[in-house]
Every structure is written in C-alpha cells, then in structure tokens.
Scaffold this active site. Structure first.
Site, mmCIF file in Angstrom:
data_model
loop_
_atom_site.group_PDB
_atom_site.id
_atom_site.type_symbol
_atom_site.label_atom_id
_atom_site.label_comp_id
_atom_site.label_asym_id
_atom_site.label_seq_id
_atom_site.Cartn_x
_atom_site.Cartn_y
_atom_site.Cartn_z
ATOM 1 N N ASN A 128 0.869 -1.172 0.000
ATOM 2 C CA ASN A 128 0.000 0.000 0.000
ATOM 3 C C ASN A 128 0.911 1.228 0.000
ATOM 4 O O ASN A 128 1.492 1.579 1.031
ATOM 5 C CB ASN A 128 -0.892 -0.029 1.244
ATOM 6 C CG ASN A 128 -1.887 1.111 1.261
ATOM 7 O OD1 ASN A 128 -1.849 1.999 0.403
ATOM 8 N ND2 ASN A 128 -2.779 1.103 2.238
ATOM 9 N N LYS A 149 3.532 0.714 2.884
ATOM 10 C CA LYS A 149 3.228 -0.340 3.857
ATOM 11 C C LYS A 149 3.349 -1.682 3.158
ATOM 12 O O LYS A 149 2.946 -1.812 1.997
ATOM 13 C CB LYS A 149 1.783 -0.199 4.350
ATOM 14 C CG LYS A 149 1.612 0.832 5.431
ATOM 15 C CD LYS A 149 0.219 0.700 6.059
ATOM 16 C CE LYS A 149 -0.328 2.064 6.373
ATOM 17 N NZ LYS A 149 -1.750 2.184 6.398
ATOM 18 N N ARG A 151 -2.233 -2.062 -3.732
ATOM 19 C CA ARG A 151 -3.517 -1.407 -3.518
ATOM 20 C C ARG A 151 -3.540 -0.140 -4.364
ATOM 21 O O ARG A 151 -2.618 0.668 -4.310
ATOM 22 C CB ARG A 151 -3.658 -1.024 -2.047
ATOM 23 C CG ARG A 151 -4.900 -0.228 -1.815
ATOM 24 C CD ARG A 151 -4.969 0.280 -0.406
ATOM 25 N NE ARG A 151 -6.209 1.027 -0.255
ATOM 26 C CZ ARG A 151 -6.377 2.009 0.606
ATOM 27 N NH1 ARG A 151 -5.388 2.363 1.408
ATOM 28 N NH2 ARG A 151 -7.522 2.633 0.694
ATOM 29 N N HIS A 200 -13.104 1.794 -0.033
ATOM 30 C CA HIS A 200 -12.991 0.696 0.946
ATOM 31 C C HIS A 200 -13.541 -0.613 0.382
ATOM 32 O O HIS A 200 -13.946 -1.499 1.145
ATOM 33 C CB HIS A 200 -13.780 0.991 2.254
ATOM 34 C CG HIS A 200 -13.250 2.129 3.058
ATOM 35 N ND1 HIS A 200 -14.086 2.997 3.747
ATOM 36 C CD2 HIS A 200 -11.991 2.527 3.327
ATOM 37 C CE1 HIS A 200 -13.355 3.889 4.386
ATOM 38 N NE2 HIS A 200 -12.078 3.624 4.150
ATOM 39 N N HIS A 214 -17.731 0.028 7.697
ATOM 40 C CA HIS A 214 -16.275 0.163 7.828
ATOM 41 C C HIS A 214 -16.027 1.487 8.534
ATOM 42 O O HIS A 214 -16.165 2.562 7.939
ATOM 43 C CB HIS A 214 -15.614 0.135 6.442
ATOM 44 C CG HIS A 214 -14.126 0.341 6.485
ATOM 45 N ND1 HIS A 214 -13.217 -0.658 6.193
ATOM 46 C CD2 HIS A 214 -13.388 1.432 6.797
ATOM 47 C CE1 HIS A 214 -11.994 -0.190 6.333
ATOM 48 N NE2 HIS A 214 -12.063 1.083 6.695
ATOM 49 N N GLY A 220 -11.304 6.995 8.088
ATOM 50 C CA GLY A 220 -12.288 7.152 7.029
ATOM 51 C C GLY A 220 -13.395 6.153 7.325
ATOM 52 O O GLY A 220 -13.114 5.077 7.854
ATOM 53 N N ARG A 263 -13.032 14.340 8.116
ATOM 54 C CA ARG A 263 -13.829 14.657 6.914
ATOM 55 C C ARG A 263 -15.282 14.914 7.283
ATOM 56 O O ARG A 263 -15.840 14.243 8.150
ATOM 57 C CB ARG A 263 -13.771 13.489 5.917
ATOM 58 C CG ARG A 263 -12.434 13.354 5.245
ATOM 59 C CD ARG A 263 -12.384 12.120 4.370
ATOM 60 N NE ARG A 263 -11.266 11.273 4.756
ATOM 61 C CZ ARG A 263 -11.099 10.016 4.377
ATOM 62 N NH1 ARG A 263 -11.996 9.428 3.594
ATOM 63 N NH2 ARG A 263 -10.056 9.327 4.775
ATOM 64 N N ASP A 316 -9.352 11.554 16.839
ATOM 65 C CA ASP A 316 -9.203 10.171 17.298
ATOM 66 C C ASP A 316 -10.322 9.797 18.247
ATOM 67 O O ASP A 316 -10.551 10.463 19.255
ATOM 68 C CB ASP A 316 -7.844 10.003 17.984
ATOM 69 C CG ASP A 316 -7.500 8.544 18.192
ATOM 70 O OD1 ASP A 316 -8.223 7.844 18.932
ATOM 71 O OD2 ASP A 316 -6.502 8.098 17.600
ATOM 72 N N GLY A 324 -10.891 0.150 12.559
ATOM 73 C CA GLY A 324 -10.458 0.578 13.900
ATOM 74 C C GLY A 324 -11.579 0.814 14.896
ATOM 75 O O GLY A 324 -11.581 0.257 16.000
ATOM 76 N N ILE A 325 -12.553 1.619 14.513
ATOM 77 C CA ILE A 325 -13.647 1.941 15.434
ATOM 78 C C ILE A 325 -14.649 0.785 15.506
ATOM 79 O O ILE A 325 -15.063 0.364 16.591
ATOM 80 C CB ILE A 325 -14.353 3.247 14.984
ATOM 81 C CG1 ILE A 325 -13.371 4.423 15.069
ATOM 82 C CG2 ILE A 325 -15.608 3.495 15.803
ATOM 83 C CD1 ILE A 325 -13.872 5.719 14.431
ATOM 84 N N GLU A 354 -7.565 -6.265 4.485
ATOM 85 C CA GLU A 354 -7.415 -5.884 3.083
ATOM 86 C C GLU A 354 -6.154 -6.488 2.473
ATOM 87 O O GLU A 354 -6.138 -6.854 1.301
ATOM 88 C CB GLU A 354 -7.403 -4.354 2.968
ATOM 89 C CG GLU A 354 -8.768 -3.752 3.296
ATOM 90 C CD GLU A 354 -8.703 -2.301 3.735
ATOM 91 O OE1 GLU A 354 -8.295 -2.065 4.896
ATOM 92 O OE2 GLU A 354 -9.053 -1.419 2.946
HETATM 93 P P1 ADP Z 1 -7.643 4.137 9.002
HETATM 94 O O1 ADP Z 1 -8.853 4.624 8.260
HETATM 95 O O2 ADP Z 1 -6.599 5.186 9.156
HETATM 96 O O3 ADP Z 1 -7.141 2.787 8.530
HETATM 97 P P2 ADP Z 1 -8.329 2.676 11.423
HETATM 98 O O4 ADP Z 1 -9.181 1.632 10.817
HETATM 99 O O5 ADP Z 1 -7.001 2.305 11.961
HETATM 100 O O6 ADP Z 1 -8.200 3.933 10.480
HETATM 101 O O7 ADP Z 1 -9.196 3.335 12.618
HETATM 102 C C1 ADP Z 1 -8.709 4.402 13.380
HETATM 103 C C2 ADP Z 1 -9.773 4.782 14.402
HETATM 104 O O8 ADP Z 1 -10.022 3.642 15.250
HETATM 105 C C3 ADP Z 1 -9.382 5.928 15.312
HETATM 106 O O9 ADP Z 1 -10.454 6.837 15.448
HETATM 107 C C4 ADP Z 1 -9.121 5.232 16.630
HETATM 108 O O10 ADP Z 1 -9.405 6.064 17.712
HETATM 109 C C5 ADP Z 1 -10.086 4.082 16.591
HETATM 110 N N1 ADP Z 1 -9.678 3.041 17.532
HETATM 111 C C6 ADP Z 1 -8.584 2.262 17.465
HETATM 112 N N2 ADP Z 1 -8.496 1.478 18.575
HETATM 113 C C7 ADP Z 1 -9.562 1.801 19.351
HETATM 114 C C8 ADP Z 1 -10.041 1.359 20.633
HETATM 115 N N3 ADP Z 1 -9.394 0.450 21.319
HETATM 116 N N4 ADP Z 1 -11.176 1.927 21.110
HETATM 117 C C9 ADP Z 1 -11.822 2.857 20.398
HETATM 118 N N5 ADP Z 1 -11.425 3.306 19.204
HETATM 119 C C10 ADP Z 1 -10.319 2.799 18.688
#
Ligand code: ADP
Length: 397
Positions: A8, A15, A89, A178, A206, A210, A239, A281, A329-330, A382
């Site tokens: 990526n 990456k 990617r 995505h 997702h 983003g 965003r 975040d 992540g979220i 991914e």
């Molecule tokens: P990207 O789109 O950059 O790939 P990610 O999928 O890594 O993003 O998601 C990043 C988000 O996930 C951030 O808002 C981060 O705060 C949230 N996140 C990561 N770990 C946790 C956690 N343990 N609890 C709550 N939110 C989290």
C-alpha cells in the site's frame, strides 16, 4: 515456498505485508515512512520484535530495495526468487477496473489517467508499482482497486441528480471506496453465517479514520455512502461527510477562502475533529465525553446518528437485512460506538446483547440467538485480500 507481498504505497510511505502462500501465513509486515524527506523511518517486524531504522530514503525505489535487503539480512527470505507475486492497492479504478488485474504498461497508463479522480492517491500508487517493477521485474504484479467492488451498484445508486452529460463527459458519479474491506467482510460474514452470499442482504460498516457504509445484496455492492471521492457519507475523523453543496460558495464568501481551501477544510478540519475542536481520534473523544465535555459528546452524536440513519436507509433499499457488520479501527474496537449505533433498531428486528458487545478486535456475534437480524464484528483484512487476488491471477497465467 511461494511468497506474495501486499503493498500500500502513499506519497511518502509504503506499507508492506509478506505472506506465505497458499497457507496465508503472515511472515512479516512493516512500513517505510517519510520517503523523500530527511530521517525516513523503516519499520519491520521480525518474530515478535519490531525493528526500526532511521535513515534517508530518497524515493520509493530505494525503499523497495531496502525492504528486499532487510528481508534477506533478517533471514526472512534467502533469495529474491522466493517472492513470486506482488499486489498493489490502488485507490481509484474508475469504471475501467471492476476487478483486480495483472499489471501491464497499459494498466499503469490507465491508472495514471484516472489520477484526475484521485489526485493524491493514484500517482503515489503508481510510484509503488514502478518501484517494484524496476527492482523485481519478473514477478507477477497485480493491482487491487478500492473502487472495484462497488462497480456493481445500479445507476440509481451511483448517478447524481445532475445534468446527465456530466456523467458522460466527466465521469461524475458515485464510485465508492474501501471496496476491498467491504468485500472481505462480506465473504467472512457468509462463512460465519453458514449461508451463501447470494442469499444475504448485509449492511457493512467500515468505521476507521475514514468511514463508509455499504448495502450488499447477494454478495454485490448495491449502494455505499462514499461518493465521487472518499469525502462523502458519514462524518469521519477529519472529513465532513455529506453537506449541502450550497455551503461551499457560502463558506467561500464568509471566510474569503478559495474553493480549494474550503475543500481542504472539509477534508482535514471537519468531521469529529471539527465538531469537537479536540481530536479526530475516537479514543480521545470517548475519554473527553466521559469527563463531561459537551463538544466531544456532540461530535460523537453526529458520527453515530449518521451511521444509524444509513443503516435504516440501506435496510429500506434492500427490503430488509440479514446481518449488520462492524469493521475497521472503530467498528472492531469501540463497544461504545457499536452500542449507540445499534440502539433503536429493534423496529427492524435487531436484538443484541450488551454483554456480548464487550469485546474488541475479534470475530464475534453480538445478537441474541433469536434476533432476525444478526450483528457481527469482523476484523477487516485488506492485505490478505490483495495477496489472494495475486495468487488467483498468478494461477491463471
Ligand atoms: P484508518 O482509516 O486510518 O485505517 P483505522 O481503521 O485504523 O483507520 O481506525 C482508526 C480509528 O479507530 C481511530 O479513530 C481510533 O481512535 C479508533 N480506535 C482504534 N483502537 C480503538 C479502541 N481500542 N477503542 C476505540 N477506538 C479505537
């Protein structure tokens, strides 16, 4: 032993994840950051250890060469020949690419031609492709597009209500992003539910920095929240998601900013960061909201309500839903966001167990057994999808 590397490439980063195939075992992963700047950072995992090196890496080609040298010096591979495929990617495949493809000169030219639609991403992706071609000219190289999975959307989903010739002349339409992630969780959901994709209506969420929601009917994307660019849809880290388009000239007039500067605000200073004034975040916002910070709470409200509404509208779009999926992540980690998104969906048959929701980062069902609609956390992957597509195309050659 055949090894495939998933790449990526960003404008200043690269990456990587190296797989042993077909076992799909991750052998190593890492990232090169600050390419082209002073003090570039090369990070690679070796066993349980993460090894970091700071040195000047002037361009992607040097980064790729350094990556290969490190694979050898850390005894991860014994010769370059062990790497039989590379998957890149690529963010934008336009209407041209509906699936992953073997990379030829023509494919590179086509990806470059699509840079108009993704000016930040496609040129960087091509830089990564070229760097690998130069250093490893004989391996199978494959491009995997973020937009490809959404090419099954019907015109009623992808057309904007604009003069039709804008679509014909300029390619103005919804593309969606995505896609690799939405596709991965769709396949996994089918496995976990023990039902063929063709039978399923899924809403995949997702949620990362983003965020995009997709309606997947019969294994095919039929609508998604992102649009012509990844700026559309729900509120995100920085965003704005959807806004009234008339706001752009209004903000320009009020602030004296140019169109480009307003776009920058919508991309980088809006979303949860903009509303909260604290952070993009989610973890910061959760902890500030818990301490009683109203603006943090408000940013979370806007985020959650947007997702909740998409779920309702996509259920209508498919005349029902069999499962709601959370990923990224979220989606994988935040029980708080999942709870708030899911609250008030009982009207459409979503019954979930708060006790089951107290998990993170693992595949898990959150619904009660009797719930007509299932709710599943599926950590996305991914890179694995990229490695698999490389193997499929390698087998065809
Ligand atoms: P990207 O789109 O950059 O790939 P990610 O999928 O890594 O993003 O998601 C990043 C988000 O996930 C951030 O808002 C981060 O705060 C949230 N996140 C990561 N770990 C946790 C956690 N343990 N609890 C709550 N939110 C989290």
């Amino acid at each position: 032993m055949e090894k495939t590397i998933a790449i990526n490439a960003g404008s200043s980063s690269l990456k990587f994840q190296l797989y042993d195939m077909p076992s799909e075992t991750v052998i190593t992963a890492g990232i090169v950051e600050r390419i082209g700047l002073k003090d570039s950072i090369f990070t690679i995992s070796v066993g349980d250890e993460k090894i970091k090196e700071v040195t000047d890496i002037p361009d992607h080609e040097v980064a790729v060469q350094m990556l290969l040298d490190k694979l050898i010096s850390h005894n991860i591979i014994s010769s370059y020949d062990e790497i039989t495929g590379v998957g890149h990617r690529v963010v934008h495949g336009g209407e041209k690419f509906t699936e992953s493809v073997y990379i030829t000169d023509q494919v590179i030219a086509d990806i470059e031609a699509l840079s108009e639609l993704a000016p930040l991403h496609n040129p960087a992706n091509v830089t990564g492709i070229r760097a690998f071609r130069k250093v490893l000219p004989n391996i199978v190289a494959v491009a995997v597009f973020d937009t490809a999975f959404h090419q099954t959307m019907p015109p009623s989903s992808y057309l904007y209500s604009l003069p039709y010739n804008y679509y014909e002349d300029y390619g103005i339409r919804k593309y969606g992003f995505h896609g690799t992630s939405h596709k991965y969780v769709t396949e996994r959901a089918s496995d976990l539910l023990g039902r063929p994709q063709e039978e399923l209506r899924l809403i995949t969420c997702h949620l990362g920095n983003g965020a995009s929601i997709a309606a997947i009917e019969g294994g095919k994307s039929m609508d998604t929240s992102m649009g012509f660019t990844p700026l559309a849809g729900v509120s995100m880290g920085t965003r704005s998601g959807n806004i009234d388009p008339a706001l752009v000239p209004f903000i320009m007039e009020k602030t004296g900013k140019s169109a480009e500067q307003v776009l920058d605000v919508l991309n980088k200073e809006s979303g949860m960061l903009g509303v909260s004034g604290i952070s993009s975040d989610l973890r910061d916002l959760e902890s500030e909201a818990a301490k009683g910070n109203d603006r943090a709470e408000l940013a979370l409200d806007v985020f959650v309500d947007g997702i909740h509404k998409y779920i309702g509208s996509y259920a209508a779009r498919m005349n029902g839903v069999d499962a709601i999926i959370f990923t990224a992540g979220i989606g994988e980690n935040s029980s708080y966001i999942r709870e708030r998104v899911l609250r008030g969906l009982e009207f459409m048959g979503v019954y979930w167990d708060p006790a089951l929701n107290q998990v993170r980062g693992v595949e898990a069902f959150l619904n009660y057994p009797h719930s007509p609609v299932k709710v599943i956390i599926i950590p996305t992957n991914e890179e694995l999808m990229i490695a698999r597509d490389v193997e499929v195309i390698r087998a065809q050659r």
